[in-house]
Motif scaffolding. Structure first.
Motif, PDB file in Angstrom:
ATOM      1  N   THR A 142       0.873  -1.214  -0.023  1.00 37.90           N
ATOM      2  CA  THR A 142       0.113   0.048  -0.014  1.00 37.90           C
ATOM      3  C   THR A 142       0.837   1.289  -0.096  1.00 37.90           C
ATOM      4  OG1 THR A 142      -1.616  -1.097   1.346  1.00 37.90           O
ATOM      5  CG2 THR A 142      -1.843   1.268   1.273  1.00 37.90           C
ATOM      6  N   GLY A 143       0.622   2.166  -0.735  1.00 39.00           N
ATOM      7  CA  GLY A 143       1.233   3.577  -0.879  1.00 39.00           C
ATOM      8  C   GLY A 143       1.486   4.199  -1.988  1.00 39.00           C
ATOM      9  N   GLN A 189      -0.425   4.890 -11.403  1.00 45.90           N
ATOM     10  CA  GLN A 189       0.839   4.778 -10.762  1.00 45.90           C
ATOM     11  C   GLN A 189       0.551   3.264 -10.121  1.00 45.90           C
ATOM     12  OE1 GLN A 189       1.835   7.084  -7.562  1.00 45.90           O
ATOM     13  NE2 GLN A 189       2.534   8.960  -8.734  1.00 45.90           N
ATOM     14  N   GLN A 190      -0.712   3.109  -9.555  1.00 51.03           N
ATOM     15  CA  GLN A 190      -0.872   1.515  -9.077  1.00 51.03           C
ATOM     16  C   GLN A 190      -0.728   0.524  -9.993  1.00 51.03           C
ATOM     17  OE1 GLN A 190      -1.442   1.302  -5.998  1.00 51.03           O
ATOM     18  NE2 GLN A 190      -1.570  -0.887  -5.511  1.00 51.03           N
ATOM     19  N   GLU A 226      -3.624  -4.235  -0.036  1.00 46.21           N
ATOM     20  CA  GLU A 226      -4.706  -2.906  -0.678  1.00 46.21           C
ATOM     21  C   GLU A 226      -4.493  -2.165  -1.922  1.00 46.21           C
ATOM     22  OE1 GLU A 226      -7.443  -1.930   1.035  1.00 46.21           O
ATOM     23  OE2 GLU A 226      -7.278  -3.066   2.904  1.00 46.21           O
ATOM     24  N   PRO A 227      -4.690  -2.954  -3.135  1.00 46.55           N
ATOM     25  CA  PRO A 227      -4.158  -2.359  -4.280  1.00 46.55           C
ATOM     26  C   PRO A 227      -5.103  -1.276  -4.779  1.00 46.55           C
ATOM     27  CG  PRO A 227      -5.248  -4.465  -4.395  1.00 46.55           C
ATOM     28  CD  PRO A 227      -5.143  -4.386  -3.089  1.00 46.55           C
ATOM     29  N   THR A 228      -6.253  -1.517  -4.200  1.00 44.72           N
ATOM     30  CA  THR A 228      -7.104   0.137  -4.492  1.00 44.72           C
ATOM     31  C   THR A 228      -7.392   0.911  -3.465  1.00 44.72           C
ATOM     32  OG1 THR A 228      -9.204  -1.572  -3.739  1.00 44.72           O
ATOM     33  CG2 THR A 228      -8.369  -1.722  -5.959  1.00 44.72           C
ATOM     34  N   ALA A 229      -6.615   0.914  -2.456  1.00 46.64           N
ATOM     35  CA  ALA A 229      -6.772   1.906  -1.332  1.00 46.64           C
ATOM     36  C   ALA A 229      -7.071   3.360  -1.645  1.00 46.64           C
ATOM     37  CB  ALA A 229      -5.533   1.623  -0.366  1.00 46.64           C
ATOM     38  N   SER A 248      -8.188  -6.359   0.989  1.00 45.52           N
ATOM     39  CA  SER A 248      -8.989  -5.408   0.441  1.00 45.52           C
ATOM     40  C   SER A 248     -10.154  -5.114   1.619  1.00 45.52           C
ATOM     41  CB  SER A 248      -9.739  -5.845  -0.788  1.00 45.52           C
ATOM     42  OG  SER A 248     -10.601  -4.598  -1.125  1.00 45.52           O
ATOM     43  N   HIS A 249     -10.474  -3.808   1.633  1.00 44.49           N
ATOM     44  CA  HIS A 249     -11.779  -3.612   2.610  1.00 44.49           C
ATOM     45  C   HIS A 249     -13.090  -3.428   1.541  1.00 44.49           C
ATOM     46  CE1 HIS A 249      -9.798  -2.745   6.282  1.00 44.49           C
ATOM     47  NE2 HIS A 249      -8.931  -2.040   5.830  1.00 44.49           N
TER      48      HIS A 249
END
Length: 274
Positions: free
Chosen positions: A95-96, A156-157, A176-179, A208-209
């Motif tokens: 994540t980030g 960027q992701q 969390e690839p879609t955070a 993921s959430h």
């Protein structure tokens, strides 16, 4: 003849995860985990905040040591002190946002070839083919010369995912690839994971959430309950019971459970696509 889809990519043996504190004391988040992940499968890891999802992914990836037990990828024991060896069997996207300057998309993706190059980091013809293929698979070839810091969060992701693809490992782990993405980019990223697992045969494990999207793209869900219990099953199987309530109530205030009841009921009225 063995079906390649039956090949087990990841296994754990009595894995315990958490953090070592003072001398003999440790904070154990989950213990005695015995899991497996087969080739070409997309697995979504979900659970309430504080249940240990990121810790589990980091332990599986060898980024932090297990408290006990072992992780194996393609039969190879994953250890936190064997970075280069581990990088040939699994790739990780954490994540980030990317905070780099003077780096183009293609230069970032080329870093995925590091585990296979000598200390000079020279790219051969095969490396360049893999880099191009990774950029094309993530729809970034036309943006290959763009500066990373000038790209949107979604782009960027995708660039980070392209780097993981260029690493050419049988397992890709994403935390969390879609955070940081808006709804269209979240949907696009999750569909990209689904398509590439089908096309390449790579196994993909993501946290993921976003339960709605995970139900649509994952072949299997790993639900990590606060307290360490891990429940696994297909989206269809898990939608038939009250597993979601059991897992997510453990991390929610009583006042929010009525909203969760409505949410889970809506999910059951719209079963997963698999």
């Amino acid at each position: 003849m063995t079906d390649p889809q039956d090949t087990t990519i990841l296994t754990t043996s009595r894995l315990s995860i958490g953090y070592r504190a003072h001398q003999q004391n440790s904070l154990v988040l989950s213990a005695d985990l015995n899991m497996s992940l087969k080739r070409g499968r997309v697995v979504g890891l979900l659970g309430p905040n504080g249940s240990g999802k990121s810790t589990l992914l980091r332990t599986l990836a060898g980024l932090q040591p297990a408290l006990s037990g072992a992780v194996f990828v393609m039969g190879q024991h994953v250890k936190s002190n064997q970075v280069r060896q581990t990088a040939r069997v699994l790739s990780v996207v954490l994540t980030g946002r990317i905070d780099v300057r003077n780096l183009t998309v293609i230069q970032l993706v080329a870093m995925g070839r590091y585990p296979y190059n000598n200390w000079l980091g020279r790219l051969g013809a095969d490396d360049r083919k893999i880099i191009r293929r990774s950029l094309e698979q993530t729809y970034l070839w036309d943006l290959r010369d763009q500066m990373i810091n000038e790209m949107s969060d979604g782009e960027q992701q995708r660039a980070l995912f392209a780097k993981a693809l260029a690493q050419d490992t049988p397992l890709i782990i994403l935390d969390e690839p879609t955070a940081h993405l808006d709804l269209p980019n979240r949907v696009s990223m999750m569909q990209l994971l689904r398509n590439l697992a089908s096309e390449t045969g790579k196994s993909i494990l993501f946290s993921s959430h976003d339960l709605d999207l995970a139900l649509q793209v994952a072949d299997e869900l790993w639900l990590l309950k606060r307290g360490g219990t891990l429940i696994t099953g297909s989206p269809k199987e898990l939608c038939e019971g009250t597993v979601f309530e059991d897992v997510f109530y453990s991390g929610s205030p009583i006042s929010g459970q009525n909203f969760l009841n409505v949410y889970f009921q809506r999910l059951r009225n719209q079963p997963p696509s698999q």
